[in-house]
Design a protein around this motif. Structure first.
Motif, PDB file in Angstrom:
ATOM      1  N   ILE A  84      -7.208  -1.022  -9.529  1.00 41.70           N
ATOM      2  CA  ILE A  84      -8.473  -1.429 -10.148  1.00 41.70           C
ATOM      3  C   ILE A  84      -9.657  -0.765  -9.449  1.00 41.70           C
ATOM      4  O   ILE A  84     -10.645  -0.398 -10.098  1.00 41.70           O
ATOM      5  N   ILE A  85      -9.580  -0.596  -8.126  1.00 43.44           N
ATOM      6  CA  ILE A  85     -10.703   0.025  -7.400  1.00 43.44           C
ATOM      7  C   ILE A  85     -10.950   1.460  -7.867  1.00 43.44           C
ATOM      8  O   ILE A  85     -12.079   1.803  -8.242  1.00 43.44           O
ATOM      9  N   PRO A  86      -9.923   2.364  -7.876  1.00 42.93           N
ATOM     10  CA  PRO A  86     -10.196   3.708  -8.415  1.00 42.93           C
ATOM     11  C   PRO A  86     -10.565   3.672  -9.889  1.00 42.93           C
ATOM     12  O   PRO A  86     -11.380   4.485 -10.349  1.00 42.93           O
ATOM     13  N   MET A  87      -9.995   2.739 -10.619  1.00 45.76           N
ATOM     14  CA  MET A  87     -10.331   2.598 -12.035  1.00 45.76           C
ATOM     15  C   MET A  87     -11.810   2.247 -12.202  1.00 45.76           C
ATOM     16  O   MET A  87     -12.517   2.819 -13.041  1.00 45.76           O
ATOM     17  N   ALA A  88     -12.299   1.320 -11.372  1.00 41.62           N
ATOM     18  CA  ALA A  88     -13.704   0.918 -11.426  1.00 41.62           C
ATOM     19  C   ALA A  88     -14.624   2.071 -11.028  1.00 41.62           C
ATOM     20  O   ALA A  88     -15.641   2.333 -11.693  1.00 41.62           O
ATOM     21  N   ILE A  89     -14.266   2.766  -9.963  1.00 31.98           N
ATOM     22  CA  ILE A  89     -15.101   3.884  -9.488  1.00 31.98           C
ATOM     23  C   ILE A  89     -15.207   4.971 -10.554  1.00 31.98           C
ATOM     24  O   ILE A  89     -16.313   5.446 -10.876  1.00 31.98           O
ATOM     25  N   ILE A  90     -14.064   5.367 -11.122  1.00 41.09           N
ATOM     26  CA  ILE A  90     -14.050   6.417 -12.141  1.00 41.09           C
ATOM     27  C   ILE A  90     -14.852   5.986 -13.367  1.00 41.09           C
ATOM     28  O   ILE A  90     -15.674   6.756 -13.897  1.00 41.09           O
ATOM     29  N   ARG A 134       0.103   6.063  -4.378  1.00 34.69           N
ATOM     30  CA  ARG A 134       0.006   7.257  -5.231  1.00 34.69           C
ATOM     31  C   ARG A 134      -0.021   6.886  -6.704  1.00 34.69           C
ATOM     32  O   ARG A 134      -0.867   7.365  -7.462  1.00 34.69           O
ATOM     33  N   LEU A 135       0.931   6.055  -7.101  1.00 35.97           N
ATOM     34  CA  LEU A 135       1.004   5.658  -8.504  1.00 35.97           C
ATOM     35  C   LEU A 135      -0.247   4.897  -8.923  1.00 35.97           C
ATOM     36  O   LEU A 135      -0.777   5.106 -10.022  1.00 35.97           O
ATOM     37  N   SER A 136      -0.734   4.019  -8.044  1.00 36.39           N
ATOM     38  CA  SER A 136      -1.935   3.248  -8.358  1.00 36.39           C
ATOM     39  C   SER A 136      -3.143   4.150  -8.535  1.00 36.39           C
ATOM     40  O   SER A 136      -3.991   3.918  -9.403  1.00 36.39           O
ATOM     41  N   LEU A 137      -3.232   5.196  -7.715  1.00 33.09           N
ATOM     42  CA  LEU A 137      -4.348   6.131  -7.826  1.00 33.09           C
ATOM     43  C   LEU A 137      -4.306   6.864  -9.159  1.00 33.09           C
ATOM     44  O   LEU A 137      -5.337   6.979  -9.849  1.00 33.09           O
ATOM     45  N   VAL A 138      -3.121   7.341  -9.543  1.00 34.61           N
ATOM     46  CA  VAL A 138      -2.982   8.074 -10.813  1.00 34.61           C
ATOM     47  C   VAL A 138      -3.302   7.163 -11.993  1.00 34.61           C
ATOM     48  O   VAL A 138      -4.084   7.525 -12.886  1.00 34.61           O
ATOM     49  N   ILE A 139      -2.705   5.961 -12.002  1.00 39.32           N
ATOM     50  CA  ILE A 139      -2.950   5.014 -13.099  1.00 39.32           C
ATOM     51  C   ILE A 139      -4.420   4.614 -13.127  1.00 39.32           C
ATOM     52  O   ILE A 139      -5.041   4.511 -14.194  1.00 39.32           O
ATOM     53  N   GLY A 140      -4.999   4.387 -11.940  1.00 42.70           N
ATOM     54  CA  GLY A 140      -6.407   4.000 -11.863  1.00 42.70           C
ATOM     55  C   GLY A 140      -7.318   5.049 -12.461  1.00 42.70           C
ATOM     56  O   GLY A 140      -8.273   4.724 -13.186  1.00 42.70           O
ATOM     57  N   PHE A 164      -3.368  -7.925  -4.255  1.00 40.38           N
ATOM     58  CA  PHE A 164      -3.708  -6.728  -3.472  1.00 40.38           C
ATOM     59  C   PHE A 164      -3.238  -5.465  -4.196  1.00 40.38           C
ATOM     60  O   PHE A 164      -3.963  -4.467  -4.264  1.00 40.38           O
ATOM     61  N   GLU A 165      -2.025  -5.525  -4.775  1.00 36.28           N
ATOM     62  CA  GLU A 165      -1.489  -4.379  -5.519  1.00 36.28           C
ATOM     63  C   GLU A 165      -2.378  -4.040  -6.720  1.00 36.28           C
ATOM     64  O   GLU A 165      -2.636  -2.866  -7.006  1.00 36.28           O
ATOM     65  N   GLU A 166      -2.843  -5.074  -7.424  1.00 35.46           N
ATOM     66  CA  GLU A 166      -3.699  -4.833  -8.585  1.00 35.46           C
ATOM     67  C   GLU A 166      -5.019  -4.186  -8.179  1.00 35.46           C
ATOM     68  O   GLU A 166      -5.523  -3.305  -8.868  1.00 35.46           O
ATOM     69  N   PHE A 167      -5.548  -4.586  -7.034  1.00 38.92           N
ATOM     70  CA  PHE A 167      -6.812  -3.998  -6.584  1.00 38.92           C
ATOM     71  C   PHE A 167      -6.633  -2.527  -6.191  1.00 38.92           C
ATOM     72  O   PHE A 167      -7.601  -1.759  -6.238  1.00 38.92           O
ATOM     73  N   TYR A 196       0.831  -1.208   0.000  1.00 41.78           N
ATOM     74  CA  TYR A 196       0.000   0.000   0.000  1.00 41.78           C
ATOM     75  C   TYR A 196       0.867   1.261   0.000  1.00 41.78           C
ATOM     76  O   TYR A 196       0.648   2.177  -0.804  1.00 41.78           O
ATOM     77  N   LYS A 197       1.848   1.314   0.892  1.00 40.52           N
ATOM     78  CA  LYS A 197       2.709   2.496   0.981  1.00 40.52           C
ATOM     79  C   LYS A 197       3.522   2.684  -0.289  1.00 40.52           C
ATOM     80  O   LYS A 197       3.768   3.809  -0.727  1.00 40.52           O
ATOM     81  N   LYS A 198       3.945   1.591  -0.878  1.00 39.56           N
ATOM     82  CA  LYS A 198       4.807   1.652  -2.058  1.00 39.56           C
ATOM     83  C   LYS A 198       4.039   2.075  -3.312  1.00 39.56           C
ATOM     84  O   LYS A 198       4.604   2.724  -4.201  1.00 39.56           O
ATOM     85  N   ASN A 199       2.755   1.717  -3.393  1.00 37.50           N
ATOM     86  CA  ASN A 199       2.031   1.894  -4.654  1.00 37.50           C
ATOM     87  C   ASN A 199       0.826   2.817  -4.601  1.00 37.50           C
ATOM     88  O   ASN A 199       0.205   3.050  -5.637  1.00 37.50           O
TER      89      ASN A 199
END
Length: 589
Positions: free
Chosen positions: A526-532, A248-254, A520-523, A243-246
């Motif tokens: 995927i979660i912000p991607m799904a919401i958007i 910010r990047l996951s949110l932007v990509i999502g 877990f990293e993929e989710f 979670y800490k590692k990814n």
């Protein structure tokens, strides 16, 4: 104590070790030396349970490694073995204190700052807790790696050329620490090194000679046996690490992929289920015809009409003029109503509010406004300049909002001849073109000279542009390219993260746990991607005024795409983990 016997190593037909036996006791320093390429590092990796290239009988505190399952091997790597490499492996995205806490937390160890400082003092590391790993020297990193091993209370410390890149001061510090690890901490210490200074502190030395492993120096030692610490992995701390590692990047990509997925979803749903329906609705609203008019507002001459008909030979062009007449029913008369021509399928059964008789070549239709003016009494027809005409039906109010009679073009053309007007030989304000699809509209518009304008009876440009956008093959191609780029990017991310993957494997994180972490990293993205995508798709569907069922269809498409993306990413990671061991990742780093 570790006991190795019947050691054998070969690569294809090249035999490196024919035979060898080793004992690595607690409380002494064991040195392994030999020429480059003789198999030292490979043997080291096998002893550290990072590869299985060396054939040997291996007892780790009476546990037979050869018959142990993956769970046991992971447990030993996690709790009992600590590696210190030439290129020290630490988590660069964590600072000093975070690395220490992560190592300790993996085995459920909670440490006070005083305990941490005590271990740092043991290795002579006087740094701020929040020091970034990238700012530390090679010697400082090695000492921190030793601290991390001490905090998880490892039994075996393995050093691979620990002083190769160090200056004399740091070399002496590391040598002193290694000596204290064995004699003060009573650890098993195994070193591979060419450094002559290591021979001075080594209590026993094994050397590669003629493809044999020979003990050239030994010292008395106590046989010891310690119970294996069966401490499970702390999955909570691993999830926190991801979670800490990814985050910010996951949110932007999502968010970015959510927008892309929205475009794909709406386009797909619209094209498959509603595009044809809306195209028919637009064609119906413009009565399947468009008008060519001069851009300067002048009339189109007979010569220009011939040129236009030649230029657009694939379409039917009709010259039109404004024609008006008086219409009466009984005692009621309305003056100067519009006489409008219609062509082939510009009036269909779906346009009729009321039908009086079957359609024929000369069928005449009245608008709803005309029908309403005569108080619904058009069943017996109308009089046009004292000439009786039978109506075939009444058009819906949305077909035309004015007072008008619709007459077949050829019929109207013949009627105009009777009063001396011959269409095609006189200038007209517009030319009508019969179209069968919106592709016809686009083709005509694209090939139209700047001297002309393309008009319709109502402005549908916005609707046509929107339909063209969602039906555009370029849009689909773009979205497919984005998904391909995503797969390439995710593959690159896995390869780029091989150092951390190797380190996690070294720390005893087994294949199953790594796959859980990856899921877990993929989710996380995927979660912000799904919401958007759900929010934007819902807004788009609402704006397009598509039926409620479209929301469920869009939801299904989004779910399917998310599943495919998740599956592809997981498969890529699965193949990577299966193909590359920690030893291979370390050597290729």
């Amino acid at each position: 104590m570790i006991r190795l016997s019947n050691i054998h190593l070969s690569f294809q037909e090249n035999e490196l070790i024919k035979q060898g036996d080793m004992i690595i006791p607690s409380g002494i320093v064991t040195l392994l030396r030999g020429e480059s390429g003789c198999g030292k590092t490979t043997l080291l990796m096998s002893i550290g349970l990072l590869s299985q290239q060396v054939e040997m009988d291996y007892l780790f505190d009476h546990i037979d490694i050869h018959t142990a399952d993956e769970s046991t091997l992971s447990c030993i790597r996690q709790n009992e073995i600590s590696f210190i490499f030439q290129e020290t492996y630490l988590f660069d995205h964590m600072n000093l204190i975070e690395n220490i806490q992560f190592y300790a937390a993996l085995s459920y160890h909670e440490l006070t700052e005083e305990e941490i400082r005590k271990q740092l003092d043991f290795v002579g590391l006087d740094l701020d807790f929040h020091t970034q790993i990238r700012s530390m020297s090679g010697g400082e990193k090695q000492r921190l790696a030793i601290v991390c091993g001490l905090l998880k209370d490892a039994k075996l410390f393995i050093f691979d050329e620990p002083t190769s890149y160090l200056d004399n001061e740091n070399r002496q510090i590391i040598i002193s620490i290694i000596d204290k690890l064995a004699h003060e901490k009573n650890k098993m210490v195994l070193i591979v090194s060419h450094d002559e200074h290591m021979q001075e502190i080594a209590n026993q030395i094994y050397e590669f000679q003629d493809k044999q492993i020979v003990c050239v120096k030994t010292t008395p030692y106590q046989k010891s046996h310690n119970e294996l610490k069966w401490q499970p992995l702390n999955m909570k701390i691993l999830y926190q690490y991801i979670y800490k590692k990814n985050k910010r990047l996951s949110l932007v990509i999502g968010i970015i992929l959510g927008v892309v997925l929205t475009g794909f979803t709406v386009s797909f749903v619209y094209n498959i289920f509603y595009g044809v329906q809306d195209e028919k609705a637009i064609l119906s609203s413009i009565h399947h015809k468009v008008y060519l008019m001069k851009a300067d507002g002048l009339f189109i001459t007979a010569t220009d009409q011939v040129k236009l008909q030649e230029y657009f030979r694939d379409y039917q062009l009709y010259p039109e003029i404004d024609s008006f007449t008086n219409v009466s029913v009984g005692s009621k008369t309305i003056e100067n109503i519009y006489i409008k021509p219609y062509y082939s399928h510009s009036i269909e059964d779906t346009h009729l509010l009321k039908s009086y008789r079957p359609r024929t070549y000369g069928s005449i239709y009245a608008t709803y406004e005309l029908y309403h003016f005569f108080e619904n009494s058009l069943d017996n027809g109308v009089k046009v300049k004292e000439k009786s005409m039978q109506l075939s039906g009444i058009l819906y109010p949305n077909y035309d909002i004015g007072y008008a009679l619709y007459i077949p073009y050829d019929f109207l053309k013949e009627e105009l001849k009777t009063i001396g007007i011959e269409l095609g030989t006189i200038p007209v304000s517009r030319m009508a073109i019969n179209i069968d699809s919106l592709e016809d509209y686009r083709s005509i518009n694209q090939n139209l000279s700047k001297d002309y304008l393309l008009k319709t009876n109502i402005d549908v440009n916005a609707q046509i542009n929107m339909l063209s956008f969602f039906k555009s093959s370029y849009l689909i191609v773009f979205l497919v390219i984005v998904l391909i780029v995503l797969v390439i990017y995710k593959t690159y991310r896995v390869i780029d993260d091989k150092r951390n993957i190797a380190l996690l494997k070294i720390l005893g994180v087994n294949f199953k746990s790594l796959m859980k972490m990856k899921t877990f990293e993929e989710f996380l993205f995927i979660i912000p991607m799904a919401i958007i995508s759900i929010i934007l798709s819902s807004i788009s569907i609402y704006y397009l005024k598509i039926e409620t069922l479209a929301y469920f269809r869009a939801g299904g498409i989004i779910t399917l795409n998310l599943f495919i993306i998740l599956l592809v990413d997981i498969v890529i990671y699965f193949i990577f983990l299966k193909k590359y061991s920690a030893a291979v990742l370390i050597r290729n780093d």
